[in-house]
Design an enzyme around this catalytic site. Structure first.
Site, PDB file in Angstrom:
ATOM      1  N   HIS A  51       0.966  -1.197  -0.039  1.00  0.00           N
ATOM      2  CA  HIS A  51       0.074  -0.055   0.114  1.00  0.00           C
ATOM      3  C   HIS A  51       0.820   1.191  -0.039  1.00  0.00           C
ATOM      4  CE1 HIS A  51      -3.147  -2.771   1.047  1.00  0.00           C
ATOM      5  NE2 HIS A  51      -2.466  -3.098   2.053  1.00  0.00           N
ATOM      6  N   SER A  74       1.516  -0.263  -5.500  1.00  0.00           N
ATOM      7  CA  SER A  74       0.751  -0.572  -4.026  1.00  0.00           C
ATOM      8  C   SER A  74       0.163  -1.939  -4.352  1.00  0.00           C
ATOM      9  CB  SER A  74      -0.788   0.259  -4.297  1.00  0.00           C
ATOM     10  OG  SER A  74      -1.057   0.427  -2.774  1.00  0.00           O
ATOM     11  N   SER A  79      -5.497   1.786  -2.383  1.00  0.00           N
ATOM     12  CA  SER A  79      -4.935   1.980  -1.333  1.00  0.00           C
ATOM     13  C   SER A  79      -3.957   3.270  -1.284  1.00  0.00           C
ATOM     14  CB  SER A  79      -4.296   0.791  -0.430  1.00  0.00           C
ATOM     15  OG  SER A  79      -3.340   0.137  -1.353  1.00  0.00           O
ATOM     16  N   ASP A 139       3.142  -7.485  -0.312  1.00  0.00           N
ATOM     17  CA  ASP A 139       2.077  -7.620   0.828  1.00  0.00           C
ATOM     18  C   ASP A 139       0.836  -8.204   0.289  1.00  0.00           C
ATOM     19  OD1 ASP A 139      -0.056  -6.855   2.605  1.00  0.00           O
ATOM     20  OD2 ASP A 139       0.444  -4.802   2.838  1.00  0.00           O
ATOM     21  N   GLU A 201       4.241  -9.294   4.117  1.00  0.00           N
ATOM     22  CA  GLU A 201       3.806  -8.517   5.123  1.00  0.00           C
ATOM     23  C   GLU A 201       2.580  -9.205   5.782  1.00  0.00           C
ATOM     24  OE1 GLU A 201       4.793  -5.785   6.223  1.00  0.00           O
ATOM     25  OE2 GLU A 201       2.997  -4.594   7.080  1.00  0.00           O
ATOM     26  N   ASN A 226       4.695 -11.002   8.790  1.00  0.00           N
ATOM     27  CA  ASN A 226       3.707 -11.067   9.623  1.00  0.00           C
ATOM     28  C   ASN A 226       3.499 -11.774  10.955  1.00  0.00           C
ATOM     29  OD1 ASN A 226       0.556 -10.451   9.519  1.00  0.00           O
ATOM     30  ND2 ASN A 226       0.658 -12.732   9.632  1.00  0.00           N
ATOM     31  N   LYS A 231       4.675  -7.577  14.663  1.00  0.00           N
ATOM     32  CA  LYS A 231       3.753  -7.166  13.388  1.00  0.00           C
ATOM     33  C   LYS A 231       2.413  -7.705  13.789  1.00  0.00           C
ATOM     34  CE  LYS A 231       1.613  -7.063   9.310  1.00  0.00           C
ATOM     35  NZ  LYS A 231       0.440  -7.598   9.061  1.00  0.00           N
ATOM     36  N   ASP A 235       0.041  -4.531  14.241  1.00  0.00           N
ATOM     37  CA  ASP A 235      -0.461  -3.794  13.329  1.00  0.00           C
ATOM     38  C   ASP A 235      -1.930  -4.527  13.102  1.00  0.00           C
ATOM     39  OD1 ASP A 235      -1.131  -4.283  10.480  1.00  0.00           O
ATOM     40  OD2 ASP A 235       0.852  -3.834   9.837  1.00  0.00           O
ATOM     41  N   ASN A 236      -1.959  -5.902  12.857  1.00  0.00           N
ATOM     42  CA  ASN A 236      -3.429  -6.461  12.709  1.00  0.00           C
ATOM     43  C   ASN A 236      -4.445  -6.256  13.593  1.00  0.00           C
ATOM     44  OD1 ASN A 236      -1.130  -7.719  11.184  1.00  0.00           O
ATOM     45  ND2 ASN A 236      -1.935  -9.770  11.047  1.00  0.00           N
ATOM     46  N   CYS A 240      -5.856  -2.218  13.158  1.00  0.00           N
ATOM     47  CA  CYS A 240      -7.362  -2.329  12.636  1.00  0.00           C
ATOM     48  C   CYS A 240      -8.573  -1.766  13.751  1.00  0.00           C
ATOM     49  CB  CYS A 240      -7.683  -3.901  12.350  1.00  0.00           C
ATOM     50  SG  CYS A 240      -6.716  -4.391  10.928  1.00  0.00           S
ATOM     51  N   HIS A 346      -7.548  -9.237   3.465  1.00  0.00           N
ATOM     52  CA  HIS A 346      -6.628  -8.978   2.339  1.00  0.00           C
ATOM     53  C   HIS A 346      -7.330  -8.707   1.058  1.00  0.00           C
ATOM     54  CE1 HIS A 346      -2.707  -7.479   0.486  1.00  0.00           C
ATOM     55  NE2 HIS A 346      -3.095  -8.228  -0.116  1.00  0.00           N
ATOM     56  N   HIS A 403      -3.841   1.962   8.419  1.00  0.00           N
ATOM     57  CA  HIS A 403      -3.015   2.196   9.820  1.00  0.00           C
ATOM     58  C   HIS A 403      -2.339   3.567  10.326  1.00  0.00           C
ATOM     59  CE1 HIS A 403      -4.532  -1.712   9.980  1.00  0.00           C
ATOM     60  NE2 HIS A 403      -3.515  -2.612  10.337  1.00  0.00           N
ATOM     61  N   SER A 411       5.618  -2.746  12.207  1.00  0.00           N
ATOM     62  CA  SER A 411       5.482  -3.633  10.766  1.00  0.00           C
ATOM     63  C   SER A 411       7.050  -3.571  10.129  1.00  0.00           C
ATOM     64  CB  SER A 411       4.257  -3.448  10.212  1.00  0.00           C
ATOM     65  OG  SER A 411       3.381  -3.637  11.093  1.00  0.00           O
ATOM     66  N   GLN A 415      10.144  -5.355   8.498  1.00  0.00           N
ATOM     67  CA  GLN A 415      10.453  -5.389   7.097  1.00  0.00           C
ATOM     68  C   GLN A 415      11.950  -5.162   6.871  1.00  0.00           C
ATOM     69  OE1 GLN A 415       9.094  -6.646   4.678  1.00  0.00           O
ATOM     70  NE2 GLN A 415       6.801  -6.608   4.703  1.00  0.00           N
TER      71      GLN A 415
HETATM   72  P1  NAI Z   1      -5.973 -14.961  11.364  1.00  0.00           P
HETATM   73  O1  NAI Z   1      -5.673 -16.126  10.931  1.00  0.00           O
HETATM   74  O2  NAI Z   1      -5.651 -14.491  12.744  1.00  0.00           O
HETATM   75  O3  NAI Z   1      -7.797 -14.886  11.568  1.00  0.00           O
HETATM   76  C1  NAI Z   1      -8.553 -15.142  10.649  1.00  0.00           C
HETATM   77  C2  NAI Z   1      -9.701 -15.766  11.394  1.00  0.00           C
HETATM   78  O4  NAI Z   1     -10.984 -15.928  10.605  1.00  0.00           O
HETATM   79  C3  NAI Z   1      -9.314 -16.953  12.133  1.00  0.00           C
HETATM   80  O5  NAI Z   1      -9.438 -17.260  13.667  1.00  0.00           O
HETATM   81  C4  NAI Z   1     -10.236 -18.151  11.309  1.00  0.00           C
HETATM   82  O6  NAI Z   1     -10.830 -18.981  11.953  1.00  0.00           O
HETATM   83  C5  NAI Z   1     -11.363 -17.206  11.091  1.00  0.00           C
HETATM   84  N1  NAI Z   1     -12.071 -17.772   9.981  1.00  0.00           N
HETATM   85  C6  NAI Z   1     -11.891 -18.187   8.577  1.00  0.00           C
HETATM   86  N2  NAI Z   1     -13.023 -18.552   8.023  1.00  0.00           N
HETATM   87  C7  NAI Z   1     -14.172 -18.075   8.819  1.00  0.00           C
HETATM   88  C8  NAI Z   1     -15.401 -18.170   8.380  1.00  0.00           C
HETATM   89  N3  NAI Z   1     -15.871 -18.599   7.170  1.00  0.00           N
HETATM   90  N4  NAI Z   1     -16.137 -17.543   9.156  1.00  0.00           N
HETATM   91  C9  NAI Z   1     -15.813 -17.016  10.365  1.00  0.00           C
HETATM   92  N5  NAI Z   1     -14.419 -17.008  10.613  1.00  0.00           N
HETATM   93  C10 NAI Z   1     -13.673 -17.445   9.725  1.00  0.00           C
HETATM   94  O7  NAI Z   1      -5.897 -13.703  10.092  1.00  0.00           O
HETATM   95  P2  NAI Z   1      -5.504 -11.977  10.725  1.00  0.00           P
HETATM   96  O8  NAI Z   1      -4.123 -11.868  10.955  1.00  0.00           O
HETATM   97  O9  NAI Z   1      -6.572 -11.548  11.598  1.00  0.00           O
HETATM   98  O10 NAI Z   1      -6.088 -11.515   9.242  1.00  0.00           O
HETATM   99  C11 NAI Z   1      -7.154 -11.354   8.557  1.00  0.00           C
HETATM  100  C12 NAI Z   1      -7.075 -11.011   7.163  1.00  0.00           C
HETATM  101  O11 NAI Z   1      -6.903  -9.579   7.252  1.00  0.00           O
HETATM  102  C13 NAI Z   1      -5.902 -11.784   6.255  1.00  0.00           C
HETATM  103  O12 NAI Z   1      -6.378 -11.529   4.854  1.00  0.00           O
HETATM  104  C14 NAI Z   1      -5.099 -10.608   6.541  1.00  0.00           C
HETATM  105  O13 NAI Z   1      -4.168 -10.513   5.271  1.00  0.00           O
HETATM  106  C15 NAI Z   1      -5.843  -9.261   6.434  1.00  0.00           C
HETATM  107  N6  NAI Z   1      -5.076  -8.135   6.985  1.00  0.00           N
HETATM  108  C16 NAI Z   1      -5.764  -6.970   6.861  1.00  0.00           C
HETATM  109  C17 NAI Z   1      -4.936  -5.962   7.367  1.00  0.00           C
HETATM  110  C18 NAI Z   1      -5.652  -4.394   7.049  1.00  0.00           C
HETATM  111  O14 NAI Z   1      -5.100  -3.376   7.425  1.00  0.00           O
HETATM  112  N7  NAI Z   1      -6.844  -4.285   6.345  1.00  0.00           N
HETATM  113  C19 NAI Z   1      -3.962  -5.792   8.468  1.00  0.00           C
HETATM  114  C20 NAI Z   1      -3.532  -7.246   8.696  1.00  0.00           C
HETATM  115  C21 NAI Z   1      -3.977  -8.243   8.064  1.00  0.00           C
END
Ligand code: NAI
Length: 482
Positions: A51, A74, A79, A139, A201, A226, A231, A235-236, A240, A346, A403, A411, A415
């Site tokens: 991003h 990006s 983003s 990322d 990332e 990650n 991180k 960050d997550n 968020c 993501h 963020h 984070s 990197q």
């Molecule tokens: P995580 O693996 O810690 O959490 C995801 C959760 O979703 C897990 O606990 C899993 O059991 C649950 N899950 C899976 N399928 C499901 C369903 N059908 N219904 C309900 N729950 C379900 O992953 P994390 O780190 O929380 O990341 C989640 C997403 O967010 C990823 O795609 C990651 O890349 C992205 N992300 C986005 C950020 C942003 O700024 N927008 C920042 C960091 C990560």
């Protein structure tokens, strides 16, 4: 210098915000201080896909200070912060760069790219004219994916058949591969051979890397940034917690207090989202597939149920799973009138946008950039409307600015350390996926303590030997979960 951004005249505004951000990014500034003279990244040609925000600008310029050459795109069509992109291209005041004669870093990114433009930008960061990139900073894994698909196509001698594409985006990628094979049958193999490694990332990109490692198709080593504790647990979660409601507010300005909000997924991102919605006075419901995370959510005081059960009362629905097809068209048809639907995971396949956009299902009215009202035409839910943020793409970066700097400093310090590790100690990393050693993780945290006025207690020798840890750390075993 080649580059493509929205508007270079935004560079002054971008530079001012970058300067403010530097003060909030003590980890990155410490990297400049520590490694600026030594230049451990001299000779590194980094293709960055992340991003293109103000915070990322501070990362890019830190990599440059450490000796790297950089090209940047990006990792999401919505983003980019155009003023940040412009400032990075024009360059820092000391480079003497101007809008007419930019002297910064080539950036290929603007807010609101089409899919074709997005993949064009990704190609530009991997195209270094008379050299090849030798590092990737990714990322979500799109730059890594393009190289891997390219090598596969070159081995087969043809690109995948567009008819086998599972989505509009895949069709675009297959087309990119077909066209690159027409002009150069070894382009991607040269890139793959030159790349010493990738630092990834996010959760979703890391999943892709472990999949490739298991299949035996991974072409170069990777550091999973990650899963540095500093991180994903910061960050997550805290990132968020800040930027989810920022996106909802800027997108809709609907009062969150008293509303029923559903968070799908109670991982690191979901935990931050649920807390921020509760902080605004929303009544938060969590959905989960993992019994451990479901139990955590329940003990944190949230109702945990299925999406189907939650929908009749839900005003705000946020997906945070990293999974696909979590919110289907049938779910959307069952939503309350003017329910807000958003994804903070993501990729844009958590919400079935392709199904919603299919001919005849619903009529779209654009309210403003990244905010659409969709009204169902006929069948279940006919006449009801839902508000979809950022076309189902990550809304904290699409509707808001992602963020804040302080959390991204954690984070991005990881990197920088990961780039140095892979570039300088390449031979210590045979093809595989690695995390940074714990002492570096602790170091990243340490660099951020004084800015918050944190005073750390020092272990006595006696206490250290009682716990069996060195006085200077690492303090926890690799199994410790924080
Ligand atoms: P995580 O693996 O810690 O959490 C995801 C959760 O979703 C897990 O606990 C899993 O059991 C649950 N899950 C899976 N399928 C499901 C369903 N059908 N219904 C309900 N729950 C379900 O992953 P994390 O780190 O929380 O990341 C989640 C997403 O967010 C990823 O795609 C990651 O890349 C992205 N992300 C986005 C950020 C942003 O700024 N927008 C920042 C960091 C990560």
């Amino acid at each position: 210098m080649d580059f493509k951004v929205a508007d270079l005249s935004l560079a002054d505004y971008g530079r001012t915000e970058i300067t403010l951000a530097e003060h909030e990014m003590p980890g990155l500034m410490a990297m400049r201080e520590r490694y600026g003279a030594e230049k451990p990244l001299a000779g590194a040609r980094i293709a960055g896909s992340l991003h293109m925000t103000v915070q990322t600008a501070v990362l890019i310029e830190t990599l440059v200070d450490l000796g790297a050459e950089v090209r940047w795109a990006s990792c999401n069509i919505f983003s980019t912060q155009d003023h940040a992109a412009a400032a990075v291209v024009v360059g820092r005041p000391e480079t003497g760069g101007t809008v007419d004669a930019p002297a910064g870093v080539p950036v290929f990114a603007w807010k609101g790219e089409s899919l074709e433009e997005y993949w064009w930008c990704t190609q530009q960061i991997l195209d270094w004219a008379d050299a090849e990139p030798n590092m990737i900073l990714d990322d979500g894994g799109d730059a890594t994916l393009l190289v891997h698909l390219g090598v596969e196509a070159e081995k087969k001698g043809h690109a995948p058949d567009p008819a086998t594409a599972g989505s509009a985006e895949q069709r675009v990628i297959f087309d990119v591969l077909a066209r690159s094979l027409e002009t150069d049958t070894a382009r991607w193999s040269r890139v793959a051979n030159s790349v010493k490694g990738v630092t990834e990332e996010t959760t979703t990109g890391v999943l892709r890397l472990y999949d490739m490692m298991r299949e035996g198709s991974l072409l170069f080593p990777a550091i999973n940034v990650n899963d540095s504790v500093t991180k994903s647990k910061f960050d997550n979660k805290y990132g968020c917690r800040h930027s989810l409601i920022d996106g909802i507010n800027r997108g809709t300005d609907v009062l969150i207090g008293g509303k029923v909000a559903v968070v799908a997924g109670y991982g690191d991102v979901g935990k931050g989202c649920a807390e921020s919605l509760r902080g605004q006075g929303a009544r938060v419901i969590v959905t989960e597939i993992d019994p451990i995370c479901a139990l955590q959510a329940a003990m944190d005081g949230y109702q945990v149920t299925t999406l189907e059960e939650a929908l009749p009362t839900a005003d705000i629905i946020v997906t945070a799973t990293g999974n696909k097809a979590v919110v289907t068209v049938d779910h959307m048809r069952a939503m309350k009138h003017q329910a807000i639907v958003a994804n903070i995971g993501h990729f844009d396949n958590e919400i079935d946008m392709a199904g919603l956009e299919a001919e005849g299902v619903a009529t779209r009215k654009n309210v403003k950039p990244q905010v659409d009202v969709w009204t169902f035409n006929e069948g279940a839910g006919a006449g009801t409307s839902i508000i979809v943020l950022s076309e189902g793409r990550l809304m904290n970066l699409g509707n808001a600015t992602g963020h804040p700097s302080f959390v991204m400093s954690n984070s991005f310090t990881n990197q920088v350390l990961a780039q140095i590790e892979l570039f300088v100690r390449t031979e210590d990393y045979p093809v595989g996926v690695y995390v940074l050693p714990k002492h570096l993780d602790e170091e990243v945290a340490r660099l951020h303590l004084s800015a918050l006025g944190v005073k750390l207690t020092t272990l006595s020798d006696e206490q250290a030997s009682y716990l069996g840890v060195p006085v200077s750390g690492p303090y926890k075993s690799d199994q410790y979960r924080y």
